[in-house]
Design a protein around this motif. Structure first.
Motif: not given
Length: 183
Positions: A145-171
């Motif tokens: 379960i830990l590995q599964f949930i942790g890997m979801s962070g790798a997924v969330a760190g891609q497209a969702p993060l890219a979307h957040m950066i496009s709105i807020l900026g990387w800083r």
């Protein structure tokens, strides 16, 4: 070693809550791990560097993460996950702010190093929680379960993060990461 004796009625709830906190922290570690891959263009522009130099910047996370694994295990055994999770996330918030506000590649690298060293407590600490608070027969499923949930962070760190950066900026996104670490 931290005391893990609880009444029978509070043990399952407390164990699940502690394990959930660890899983969230491990997910956060993966979002932080992959974040520079989403910020490549922004980081190259901000620091006027090549892709090779940016690879060096991203590597500082891994230098810290890998080098601290053995001390993390020793510290978790000695002090328990709770105080170390708290301290590491406070320091991670500082590393995130440092990285997000850095005006030079060297300061950004220091921020990434701090982030990598602090999130290194997530996996080992969460496994320690599972080993101490769950029956031994449940340890394999808890780690799965830990590995599964942790890997979801790798997924969330891609497209969702890219979307957040496009709105807020990387800083500003790194400031959000700092706030999340504090929470």
């Amino acid at each position: 070693m931290a005391d893990t004796t609880y009444s029978k009625s509070s043990a399952p709830t407390r164990a699940i809550l502690a394990f959930t906190v660890g899983c969230v922290m491990f997910t956060y570690a993966f979002v932080q791990r992959v974040a520079p891959s989403v910020m490549v263009g922004d980081l190259m522009d901000a620091f006027s560097v090549s892709a090779a130099a940016l690879g060096g910047l991203a590597a500082w996370y891994f230098y810290a993460y890998a080098s601290i694994q053995l001390p993390v295990g020793i510290l978790i055994d000695k002090f328990g996950p709770r105080p170390l999770f708290t301290l590491s996330m406070l320091l991670c918030a500082g590393g995130s702010l440092l990285f997000g506000q850095a005006e030079s590649l060297e300061i950004a690298a220091l921020g990434r190093f701090i982030i990598g060293g602090t999130v290194a407590f997530a996996y080992v600490g969460t496994v320690a929680i599972a080993a101490r608070m769950f029956p031994a027969s449940n340890l394999p499923i808890a780690i799965g379960i830990l590995q599964f949930i942790g890997m979801s962070g790798a997924v969330a760190g891609q497209a969702p993060l890219a979307h957040m950066i496009s709105i807020l900026g990387w800083r500003e996104s790194m400031t959000v990461f700092a706030i999340v670490a504090l929470i």
